[in-house]
Design a protein around this motif. Structure first.
Motif, PDB file in Angstrom:
ATOM      1  N   ARG A  34       0.829  -1.205   0.000  1.00 55.71           N
ATOM      2  CA  ARG A  34       0.000   0.000   0.000  1.00 55.71           C
ATOM      3  C   ARG A  34       0.868   1.260   0.000  1.00 55.71           C
ATOM      4  O   ARG A  34       0.603   2.214  -0.736  1.00 55.71           O
ATOM      5  CB  ARG A  34      -0.923   0.003   1.208  1.00 55.71           C
ATOM      6  CG  ARG A  34      -1.849   1.227   1.263  1.00 55.71           C
ATOM      7  CD  ARG A  34      -2.629   1.296   2.565  1.00 55.71           C
ATOM      8  NE  ARG A  34      -3.600   0.228   2.668  1.00 55.71           N
ATOM      9  CZ  ARG A  34      -3.479  -0.799   3.506  1.00 55.71           C
ATOM     10  NH1 ARG A  34      -2.401  -0.890   4.296  1.00 55.71           N
ATOM     11  NH2 ARG A  34      -4.402  -1.735   3.555  1.00 55.71           N
ATOM     12  N   ASP A  35       1.923   1.248   0.820  1.00 57.73           N
ATOM     13  CA  ASP A  35       2.807   2.408   0.906  1.00 57.73           C
ATOM     14  C   ASP A  35       3.487   2.680  -0.432  1.00 57.73           C
ATOM     15  O   ASP A  35       3.614   3.834  -0.861  1.00 57.73           O
ATOM     16  CB  ASP A  35       3.853   2.171   1.998  1.00 57.73           C
ATOM     17  CG  ASP A  35       4.796   3.348   2.161  1.00 57.73           C
ATOM     18  OD1 ASP A  35       4.319   4.432   2.543  1.00 57.73           O
ATOM     19  OD2 ASP A  35       6.007   3.195   1.897  1.00 57.73           O
ATOM     20  N   ALA A  36       3.919   1.604  -1.111  1.00 58.65           N
ATOM     21  CA  ALA A  36       4.573   1.775  -2.410  1.00 58.65           C
ATOM     22  C   ALA A  36       3.611   2.371  -3.441  1.00 58.65           C
ATOM     23  O   ALA A  36       3.992   3.236  -4.241  1.00 58.65           O
ATOM     24  CB  ALA A  36       5.101   0.431  -2.908  1.00 58.65           C
ATOM     25  N   ILE A  37       2.369   1.928  -3.407  1.00 59.20           N
ATOM     26  CA  ILE A  37       1.365   2.462  -4.326  1.00 59.20           C
ATOM     27  C   ILE A  37       1.092   3.934  -4.038  1.00 59.20           C
ATOM     28  O   ILE A  37       1.038   4.763  -4.948  1.00 59.20           O
ATOM     29  CB  ILE A  37       0.061   1.639  -4.221  1.00 59.20           C
ATOM     30  CG1 ILE A  37       0.264   0.251  -4.841  1.00 59.20           C
ATOM     31  CG2 ILE A  37      -1.113   2.359  -4.880  1.00 59.20           C
ATOM     32  CD1 ILE A  37      -0.885  -0.707  -4.605  1.00 59.20           C
ATOM     33  N   THR A  62      -2.953   0.949 -15.434  1.00 54.95           N
ATOM     34  CA  THR A  62      -2.611  -0.350 -16.017  1.00 54.95           C
ATOM     35  C   THR A  62      -1.178  -0.315 -16.526  1.00 54.95           C
ATOM     36  O   THR A  62      -0.748   0.694 -17.098  1.00 54.95           O
ATOM     37  CB  THR A  62      -3.564  -0.686 -17.188  1.00 54.95           C
ATOM     38  OG1 THR A  62      -4.917  -0.610 -16.734  1.00 54.95           O
ATOM     39  CG2 THR A  62      -3.305  -2.083 -17.722  1.00 54.95           C
ATOM     40  N   TRP A  63      -0.423  -1.399 -16.307  1.00 55.11           N
ATOM     41  CA  TRP A  63       0.937  -1.464 -16.830  1.00 55.11           C
ATOM     42  C   TRP A  63       1.247  -2.896 -17.246  1.00 55.11           C
ATOM     43  O   TRP A  63       0.742  -3.842 -16.658  1.00 55.11           O
ATOM     44  CB  TRP A  63       1.941  -0.951 -15.802  1.00 55.11           C
ATOM     45  CG  TRP A  63       1.922  -1.639 -14.481  1.00 55.11           C
ATOM     46  CD1 TRP A  63       2.723  -2.661 -14.053  1.00 55.11           C
ATOM     47  CD2 TRP A  63       1.047  -1.374 -13.368  1.00 55.11           C
ATOM     48  NE1 TRP A  63       2.421  -3.033 -12.779  1.00 55.11           N
ATOM     49  CE2 TRP A  63       1.389  -2.272 -12.327  1.00 55.11           C
ATOM     50  CE3 TRP A  63       0.002  -0.455 -13.162  1.00 55.11           C
ATOM     51  CZ2 TRP A  63       0.723  -2.275 -11.100  1.00 55.11           C
ATOM     52  CZ3 TRP A  63      -0.654  -0.470 -11.938  1.00 55.11           C
ATOM     53  CH2 TRP A  63      -0.293  -1.368 -10.937  1.00 55.11           C
ATOM     54  N   ASN A  64       2.081  -3.047 -18.279  1.00 57.75           N
ATOM     55  CA  ASN A  64       2.372  -4.361 -18.858  1.00 57.75           C
ATOM     56  C   ASN A  64       3.547  -5.080 -18.210  1.00 57.75           C
ATOM     57  O   ASN A  64       3.569  -6.314 -18.185  1.00 57.75           O
ATOM     58  CB  ASN A  64       2.650  -4.223 -20.360  1.00 57.75           C
ATOM     59  CG  ASN A  64       1.394  -3.983 -21.163  1.00 57.75           C
ATOM     60  OD1 ASN A  64       0.296  -4.338 -20.740  1.00 57.75           O
ATOM     61  ND2 ASN A  64       1.535  -3.369 -22.327  1.00 57.75           N
ATOM     62  N   HIS A  65       4.520  -4.343 -17.724  1.00 62.69           N
ATOM     63  CA  HIS A  65       5.733  -4.969 -17.196  1.00 62.69           C
ATOM     64  C   HIS A  65       5.780  -4.779 -15.687  1.00 62.69           C
ATOM     65  O   HIS A  65       5.642  -3.655 -15.191  1.00 62.69           O
ATOM     66  CB  HIS A  65       6.970  -4.369 -17.871  1.00 62.69           C
ATOM     67  CG  HIS A  65       6.919  -4.487 -19.369  1.00 62.69           C
ATOM     68  ND1 HIS A  65       7.045  -5.690 -20.013  1.00 62.69           N
ATOM     69  CD2 HIS A  65       6.705  -3.551 -20.335  1.00 62.69           C
ATOM     70  CE1 HIS A  65       6.927  -5.505 -21.322  1.00 62.69           C
ATOM     71  NE2 HIS A  65       6.721  -4.223 -21.540  1.00 62.69           N
ATOM     72  N   PRO A  66       5.957  -5.855 -14.931  1.00 59.87           N
ATOM     73  CA  PRO A  66       5.807  -5.752 -13.474  1.00 59.87           C
ATOM     74  C   PRO A  66       6.781  -4.804 -12.805  1.00 59.87           C
ATOM     75  O   PRO A  66       6.436  -4.130 -11.844  1.00 59.87           O
ATOM     76  CB  PRO A  66       6.004  -7.194 -12.989  1.00 59.87           C
ATOM     77  CG  PRO A  66       6.668  -7.918 -14.107  1.00 59.87           C
ATOM     78  CD  PRO A  66       6.234  -7.242 -15.367  1.00 59.87           C
ATOM     79  N   GLY A  67       8.020  -4.732 -13.284  1.00 58.88           N
ATOM     80  CA  GLY A  67       8.989  -3.818 -12.698  1.00 58.88           C
ATOM     81  C   GLY A  67       9.506  -4.310 -11.354  1.00 58.88           C
ATOM     82  O   GLY A  67       9.223  -5.427 -10.915  1.00 58.88           O
ATOM     83  N   ASP A  68      10.276  -3.462 -10.674  1.00 59.42           N
ATOM     84  CA  ASP A  68      10.961  -3.850  -9.452  1.00 59.42           C
ATOM     85  C   ASP A  68      10.414  -3.175  -8.202  1.00 59.42           C
ATOM     86  O   ASP A  68      11.033  -3.236  -7.138  1.00 59.42           O
ATOM     87  CB  ASP A  68      12.460  -3.529  -9.567  1.00 59.42           C
ATOM     88  CG  ASP A  68      13.138  -4.343 -10.662  1.00 59.42           C
ATOM     89  OD1 ASP A  68      12.685  -5.481 -10.899  1.00 59.42           O
ATOM     90  OD2 ASP A  68      14.097  -3.838 -11.274  1.00 59.42           O
ATOM     91  N   SER A  69       9.259  -2.494  -8.319  1.00 63.29           N
ATOM     92  CA  SER A  69       8.628  -1.901  -7.144  1.00 63.29           C
ATOM     93  C   SER A  69       8.079  -3.017  -6.260  1.00 63.29           C
ATOM     94  O   SER A  69       8.043  -4.184  -6.655  1.00 63.29           O
ATOM     95  CB  SER A  69       7.490  -0.977  -7.576  1.00 63.29           C
ATOM     96  OG  SER A  69       6.462  -1.741  -8.193  1.00 63.29           O
ATOM     97  N   VAL A  70       7.617  -2.657  -5.082  1.00 59.56           N
ATOM     98  CA  VAL A  70       7.048  -3.662  -4.183  1.00 59.56           C
ATOM     99  C   VAL A  70       5.848  -4.331  -4.837  1.00 59.56           C
ATOM    100  O   VAL A  70       5.696  -5.565  -4.810  1.00 59.56           O
ATOM    101  CB  VAL A  70       6.643  -3.027  -2.840  1.00 59.56           C
ATOM    102  CG1 VAL A  70       5.983  -4.065  -1.945  1.00 59.56           C
ATOM    103  CG2 VAL A  70       7.860  -2.432  -2.136  1.00 59.56           C
ATOM    104  N   TYR A  71       4.986  -3.530  -5.458  1.00 61.68           N
ATOM    105  CA  TYR A  71       3.808  -4.127  -6.097  1.00 61.68           C
ATOM    106  C   TYR A  71       4.184  -4.874  -7.372  1.00 61.68           C
ATOM    107  O   TYR A  71       3.510  -5.842  -7.751  1.00 61.68           O
ATOM    108  CB  TYR A  71       2.710  -3.084  -6.336  1.00 61.68           C
ATOM    109  CG  TYR A  71       3.129  -1.851  -7.093  1.00 61.68           C
ATOM    110  CD1 TYR A  71       3.122  -1.819  -8.478  1.00 61.68           C
ATOM    111  CD2 TYR A  71       3.512  -0.697  -6.419  1.00 61.68           C
ATOM    112  CE1 TYR A  71       3.513  -0.683  -9.177  1.00 61.68           C
ATOM    113  CE2 TYR A  71       3.887   0.447  -7.099  1.00 61.68           C
ATOM    114  CZ  TYR A  71       3.886   0.450  -8.478  1.00 61.68           C
ATOM    115  OH  TYR A  71       4.264   1.579  -9.172  1.00 61.68           O
ATOM    116  N   GLY A  72       5.268  -4.470  -8.019  1.00 61.36           N
ATOM    117  CA  GLY A  72       5.759  -5.232  -9.163  1.00 61.36           C
ATOM    118  C   GLY A  72       6.284  -6.590  -8.750  1.00 61.36           C
ATOM    119  O   GLY A  72       6.050  -7.606  -9.411  1.00 61.36           O
ATOM    120  N   LEU A  73       6.988  -6.618  -7.610  1.00 61.78           N
ATOM    121  CA  LEU A  73       7.495  -7.885  -7.090  1.00 61.78           C
ATOM    122  C   LEU A  73       6.358  -8.809  -6.672  1.00 61.78           C
ATOM    123  O   LEU A  73       6.448 -10.028  -6.821  1.00 61.78           O
ATOM    124  CB  LEU A  73       8.413  -7.624  -5.893  1.00 61.78           C
ATOM    125  CG  LEU A  73       9.737  -6.915  -6.186  1.00 61.78           C
ATOM    126  CD1 LEU A  73      10.504  -6.684  -4.891  1.00 61.78           C
ATOM    127  CD2 LEU A  73      10.583  -7.723  -7.156  1.00 61.78           C
TER     128      LEU A  73
END
Length: 264
Positions: A34-37, A62-73
């Motif tokens: 939640r904090d990362a968002i 909306t995003w296609n690539h998960p990335g390295d953020s907390v929510y991406g992980l």
């Protein structure tokens, strides 16, 4: 790492098209997510409105690539990916993720639809696709929790059309379905999640409460269902899966960085 589905849950999924996993992420992890968002300016700037038939809006990104953020992980953890592969019967890749935000007293409804109802048009030949919806806030009937129809994934794809700013399922077919199949309100505590098949018929009501209803949704396609044409969502590429412990590790680093930034 093994799937989180138990043997009875596999049977539930085959029969009903969805399974709820309580506390998929614990309180600490969902706090980091939640904090990362909330502190990601790029994510905040990418939010846009989707209006329901009455004109009320749900905010989403909306995003296609998960990335390295907390929510991406979170979208690349074993607990999510391995369970999705168990559910869909083979290797999956990240199709896209999205954040949906129903603000207190203002958040709009999502009309009845199947995700494969429109993913079909992206060149995906089979409905071997699914989503994991994670409750960021507590989801209740009052603030517009997800509603699903049991066994609707067995009906196949329903024709879809524009409803407000959204793509909705044929209302006549939906009405007939609701006369015959069971409707379930998926009330979830923060960190709990529902895994569901791409042909499950689902919707959510407007937020009529004083509390927000934010949800993080990770969507996956199977490798064998690689689209035959380009679209706004990606074709197959291998998904790098991360150990579940990385959520807390990266979350703590992000929190420390935010504290340092605040104290500068």
């Amino acid at each position: 790492m093994p799937s989180l589905f138990s043997a009875p849950q596999r049977l539930d999924y085959a029969r009903d098209g969805f399974v709820v996993i309580r506390q998929l992420f614990d309180a600490e992890e969902i706090g980091y997510l939640r904090d990362a968002i909330e502190t990601d300016p790029q994510l905040r700037e990418s939010l846009y409105d989707r209006h329901d038939a009455s004109g009320k809006a749900t905010r989403m990104a909306t995003w296609n690539h998960p990335g390295d953020s907390v929510y991406g992980l979170a979208a690349r953890t074993h607990r999510v990916v391995d369970t999705m592969e168990d559910m869909l019967g083979g290797e999956v890749y990240h199709y896209h993720s999205k954040l949906t935000a129903k603000e207190p007293l203002e958040g709009g409804a999502w009309e009845w639809h199947q995700d494969y109802g429109y993913w079909y048009n992206n060149g995906c030949l089979f409905p071997d696709m699914g989503s994991c919806m994670i409750a960021v806030d507590r989801a209740t009937r009052e603030n517009g929790c997800l509603q699903v129809v049991k066994r609707s994934h067995l009906m196949g794809r329903i024709d879809h059309m524009k409803v407000g700013d959204q793509t909705g399922a044929d209302p006549e077919r939906v009405a007939a379905t609701l006369q015959r199949l069971e409707l379930v309100y998926c009330e979830l505590e923060p960190g709990s999640a529902i895994f569901f098949h791409g042909n499950v018929l689902h919707r959510s009501d407007q937020n009529k409460s004083d509390h927000p209803r934010w949800a993080f949704i990770c969507c996956y396609n199977t490798r064998h269902n690689d689209p035959y044409k380009d679209s706004k969502h990606p074709r197959y590429s291998p998904l790098e899966i991360w150990d579940d412990s990385r959520i807390a590790e990266i979350g703590m680093k992000h929190a420390d960085w935010q504290n340092d930034k605040t104290n500068e």
